[in-house]
Scaffold this motif. Structure first.
Motif, PDB file in Angstrom:
ATOM      1  N   PHE A   1       0.836  -1.188   0.000  1.00  0.00           N
ATOM      2  CA  PHE A   1       0.000   0.000   0.000  1.00  0.00           C
ATOM      3  C   PHE A   1       0.875   1.244   0.000  1.00  0.00           C
ATOM      4  CE2 PHE A   1      -2.734  -3.347   1.537  1.00  0.00           C
ATOM      5  CZ  PHE A   1      -3.924  -3.095   0.872  1.00  0.00           C
ATOM      6  N   GLN A   2       0.478   2.224  -0.783  1.00  0.00           N
ATOM      7  CA  GLN A   2       1.306   3.409  -0.975  1.00  0.00           C
ATOM      8  C   GLN A   2       1.445   4.231   0.296  1.00  0.00           C
ATOM      9  OE1 GLN A   2      -0.699   5.260  -4.260  1.00  0.00           O
ATOM     10  NE2 GLN A   2      -0.034   3.721  -5.729  1.00  0.00           N
ATOM     11  N   ASP A   3       0.427   4.214   1.137  1.00  0.00           N
ATOM     12  CA  ASP A   3       0.497   4.955   2.395  1.00  0.00           C
ATOM     13  C   ASP A   3       0.216   3.998   3.541  1.00  0.00           C
ATOM     14  OD1 ASP A   3       0.461   6.666   4.495  1.00  0.00           O
ATOM     15  OD2 ASP A   3      -1.102   7.976   3.730  1.00  0.00           O
ATOM     16  N   GLN A   4       1.263   3.517   4.162  1.00  0.00           N
ATOM     17  CA  GLN A   4       1.116   2.622   5.311  1.00  0.00           C
ATOM     18  C   GLN A   4       1.515   3.339   6.588  1.00  0.00           C
ATOM     19  OE1 GLN A   4       1.857  -1.636   3.000  1.00  0.00           O
ATOM     20  NE2 GLN A   4       2.834  -1.258   4.953  1.00  0.00           N
ATOM     21  N   SER A   5       1.117   4.608   6.678  1.00  0.00           N
ATOM     22  CA  SER A   5       1.486   5.411   7.831  1.00  0.00           C
ATOM     23  C   SER A   5       0.834   4.889   9.112  1.00  0.00           C
ATOM     24  CB  SER A   5       1.080   6.880   7.613  1.00  0.00           C
ATOM     25  OG  SER A   5      -0.307   6.982   7.337  1.00  0.00           O
ATOM     26  N   PHE A   6      -0.279   4.168   8.982  1.00  0.00           N
ATOM     27  CA  PHE A   6      -0.853   3.539  10.167  1.00  0.00           C
ATOM     28  C   PHE A   6      -0.611   2.032  10.061  1.00  0.00           C
ATOM     29  CE2 PHE A   6      -4.000   4.167   6.948  1.00  0.00           C
ATOM     30  CZ  PHE A   6      -4.901   3.122   6.990  1.00  0.00           C
TER      31      PHE A   6
ATOM     32  N   GLN B   1      -0.272  -2.798   7.442  1.00  0.00           N
ATOM     33  CA  GLN B   1       0.700  -3.884   7.287  1.00  0.00           C
ATOM     34  C   GLN B   1       0.018  -5.235   7.429  1.00  0.00           C
ATOM     35  OE1 GLN B   1       3.999  -3.614   6.383  1.00  0.00           O
ATOM     36  NE2 GLN B   1       3.802  -5.831   6.181  1.00  0.00           N
ATOM     37  N   LEU B   2      -1.032  -5.295   8.248  1.00  0.00           N
ATOM     38  CA  LEU B   2      -1.801  -6.536   8.368  1.00  0.00           C
ATOM     39  C   LEU B   2      -2.453  -6.892   7.033  1.00  0.00           C
ATOM     40  CD1 LEU B   2      -3.560  -5.980  11.827  1.00  0.00           C
ATOM     41  CD2 LEU B   2      -1.521  -7.354  11.337  1.00  0.00           C
ATOM     42  N   ASN B   3      -2.933  -5.888   6.324  1.00  0.00           N
ATOM     43  CA  ASN B   3      -3.537  -6.128   5.014  1.00  0.00           C
ATOM     44  C   ASN B   3      -2.504  -6.626   4.016  1.00  0.00           C
ATOM     45  OD1 ASN B   3      -5.182  -3.936   6.459  1.00  0.00           O
ATOM     46  ND2 ASN B   3      -6.576  -4.590   4.849  1.00  0.00           N
ATOM     47  N   THR B   4      -1.295  -6.076   4.086  1.00  0.00           N
ATOM     48  CA  THR B   4      -0.222  -6.520   3.197  1.00  0.00           C
ATOM     49  C   THR B   4       0.088  -7.989   3.434  1.00  0.00           C
ATOM     50  OG1 THR B   4       0.751  -4.305   3.133  1.00  0.00           O
ATOM     51  CG2 THR B   4       2.181  -6.138   2.517  1.00  0.00           C
ATOM     52  N   TRP B   5       0.192  -8.378   4.700  1.00  0.00           N
ATOM     53  CA  TRP B   5       0.429  -9.791   5.022  1.00  0.00           C
ATOM     54  C   TRP B   5      -0.748 -10.654   4.587  1.00  0.00           C
ATOM     55  CZ3 TRP B   5       2.107  -8.244  10.620  1.00  0.00           C
ATOM     56  CH2 TRP B   5       3.417  -7.741  10.578  1.00  0.00           C
ATOM     57  N   GLY B   6      -1.964 -10.132   4.776  1.00  0.00           N
ATOM     58  CA  GLY B   6      -3.157 -10.873   4.377  1.00  0.00           C
ATOM     59  C   GLY B   6      -3.202 -11.130   2.885  1.00  0.00           C
ATOM     60  N   VAL B   7      -2.821 -10.118   2.093  1.00  0.00           N
ATOM     61  CA  VAL B   7      -2.788 -10.281   0.635  1.00  0.00           C
ATOM     62  C   VAL B   7      -1.753 -11.333   0.240  1.00  0.00           C
ATOM     63  CG1 VAL B   7      -2.207  -9.144  -1.550  1.00  0.00           C
ATOM     64  CG2 VAL B   7      -3.626  -7.963   0.135  1.00  0.00           C
ATOM     65  N   TYR B   8      -0.604 -11.317   0.904  1.00  0.00           N
ATOM     66  CA  TYR B   8       0.433 -12.311   0.611  1.00  0.00           C
ATOM     67  C   TYR B   8      -0.080 -13.719   0.897  1.00  0.00           C
ATOM     68  CZ  TYR B   8       5.037 -14.507   0.358  1.00  0.00           C
ATOM     69  OH  TYR B   8       6.096 -15.309  -0.006  1.00  0.00           O
ATOM     70  N   PHE B   9      -0.740 -13.887   2.034  1.00  0.00           N
ATOM     71  CA  PHE B   9      -1.293 -15.202   2.391  1.00  0.00           C
ATOM     72  C   PHE B   9      -2.363 -15.631   1.384  1.00  0.00           C
ATOM     73  CE2 PHE B   9      -4.458 -17.826   4.539  1.00  0.00           C
ATOM     74  CZ  PHE B   9      -3.675 -18.846   5.065  1.00  0.00           C
ATOM     75  N   ARG B  10      -3.247 -14.696   1.038  1.00  0.00           N
ATOM     76  CA  ARG B  10      -4.326 -15.019   0.112  1.00  0.00           C
ATOM     77  C   ARG B  10      -3.809 -15.433  -1.254  1.00  0.00           C
ATOM     78  NH1 ARG B  10      -6.017 -11.496  -3.215  1.00  0.00           N
ATOM     79  NH2 ARG B  10      -5.821  -9.637  -1.914  1.00  0.00           N
ATOM     80  N   SER B  11      -2.791 -14.738  -1.748  1.00  0.00           N
ATOM     81  CA  SER B  11      -2.303 -15.012  -3.100  1.00  0.00           C
ATOM     82  C   SER B  11      -1.319 -16.180  -3.147  1.00  0.00           C
ATOM     83  CB  SER B  11      -1.664 -13.756  -3.701  1.00  0.00           C
ATOM     84  OG  SER B  11      -0.651 -13.234  -2.856  1.00  0.00           O
ATOM     85  N   HIS B  12      -0.408 -16.268  -2.178  1.00  0.00           N
ATOM     86  CA  HIS B  12       0.624 -17.301  -2.204  1.00  0.00           C
ATOM     87  C   HIS B  12       0.162 -18.625  -1.608  1.00  0.00           C
ATOM     88  CE1 HIS B  12       4.245 -15.049  -3.574  1.00  0.00           C
ATOM     89  NE2 HIS B  12       3.509 -14.006  -3.186  1.00  0.00           N
ATOM     90  N   VAL B  13      -0.624 -18.579  -0.546  1.00  0.00           N
ATOM     91  CA  VAL B  13      -1.043 -19.802   0.136  1.00  0.00           C
ATOM     92  C   VAL B  13      -2.386 -20.295  -0.399  1.00  0.00           C
ATOM     93  CG1 VAL B  13      -1.586 -20.859   2.356  1.00  0.00           C
ATOM     94  CG2 VAL B  13       0.247 -19.158   2.194  1.00  0.00           C
ATOM     95  N   LEU B  14      -3.352 -19.397  -0.494  1.00  0.00           N
ATOM     96  CA  LEU B  14      -4.678 -19.786  -0.978  1.00  0.00           C
ATOM     97  C   LEU B  14      -4.775 -19.767  -2.503  1.00  0.00           C
ATOM     98  CD1 LEU B  14      -6.959 -17.926   1.601  1.00  0.00           C
ATOM     99  CD2 LEU B  14      -6.049 -20.254   1.709  1.00  0.00           C
TER     100      LEU B  14
END
Length: 247
Positions: free
Chosen positions: A121-126, A130-143
């Motif tokens: 995400f371009q703005d991860q100031s909060f 980062q949880l969403n970034t990890w979630g996307v990785y899990f969804r795409s790579h694992v699922l």
């Protein structure tokens, strides 16, 4: 020239949204053999001609106006494309030169796959993003379920084999395309590089609300697709086990 370098980049644009302006600078890193198709439900803005002239992309950039609907706009762009590979890119994406080179290498190594990028995400100031970034990785790579904001790329022949994007779907046309690819045995291949996307919806509408909404819509659409995949694989297994009839 290698066909792997020849990519039609298709960018759906919603009328009134100007985030495509930032993306144009990134397009200069694509090989000269690439073309860029902006497909919108609105007429071409004056800034478009100015920007593609500024970045010397006039000869290979086109603006098309068609009906509203991202699935329809991407299908329309694919129908106008002249290159052997199609990259569907969201207008609020950011893609560096290294990512483009990794995509080209991935196309060379796995020409018959559906390719995608890791998402940031371009703005991860909060920190919650980062949880969403990890979630996307899990969804795409694992699922095995990458989404359209991860930059889906495949050959035009494979795209036609998959029947294009489902224009009747109320949402998740990219999600459905990936499931269709899985049912047809098409490999999913991550380029290993990152693509960035805007976090503005999470900021404007609230992280919890948007995260839960996306999760619910994904599950709602994924469950029947998963059951269909299992059903088809079981059917194929029984067909393979069935004794052949003698004449």
């Amino acid at each position: 020239m290698d066909s792997e370098h020849q990519i039609s980049v298709i960018i759906p644009v919603l009328y009134g949204d100007d985030c495509w302006k930032t993306l144009i600078a990134d397009l200069t890193s694509f090989p000269d053999s690439s073309e860029f198709l902006f497909v919108s439900n609105g007429e071409q803005p004056a800034e478009f001609s100015e920007l593609i002239h500024q970045f010397q992309l006039e000869e290979r950039s086109h603006w098309y106006q068609t009906l509203v609907g991202r699935a329809h706009q991407m299908n329309y762009g694919a129908a106008q494309a002249t290159r052997p590979h199609l990259l569907f890119l969201h207008a609020d994406s950011g893609l560096r030169e290294t990512g483009i080179q990794r995509l080209i290498q991935s196309l060379k190594s796995h020409p018959n796959a559906l390719h995608y990028f890791n998402l940031k995400f371009q703005d991860q100031s909060f920190c919650l993003m980062q949880l969403n970034t990890w979630g996307v990785y899990f969804r795409s790579h694992v699922l095995g379920i990458p989404f359209g904001d991860q930059g889906l790329c495949l050959s035009r022949a494979l795209f036609q084999e998959l029947g294009c994007f489902d224009e009747k779907a109320s949402y998740g046309e990219d999600h459905l395309l990936v499931w269709n690819a899985r049912r047809k045995g098409i490999a999913l291949q991550c380029t290993g590089a990152a693509i960035s996307t805007s976090a503005r919806k999470y900021q404007q509408q609230g992280w919890f609300k948007m995260t839960v909404k996306h999760l619910w819509l994904t599950i709602r659409q994924a469950v029947p697709q998963f059951l269909l995949l299992i059903k088809e694989r079981i059917g194929s297994w029984f067909q393979g086990k069935a004794p052949s009839s003698s004449s």
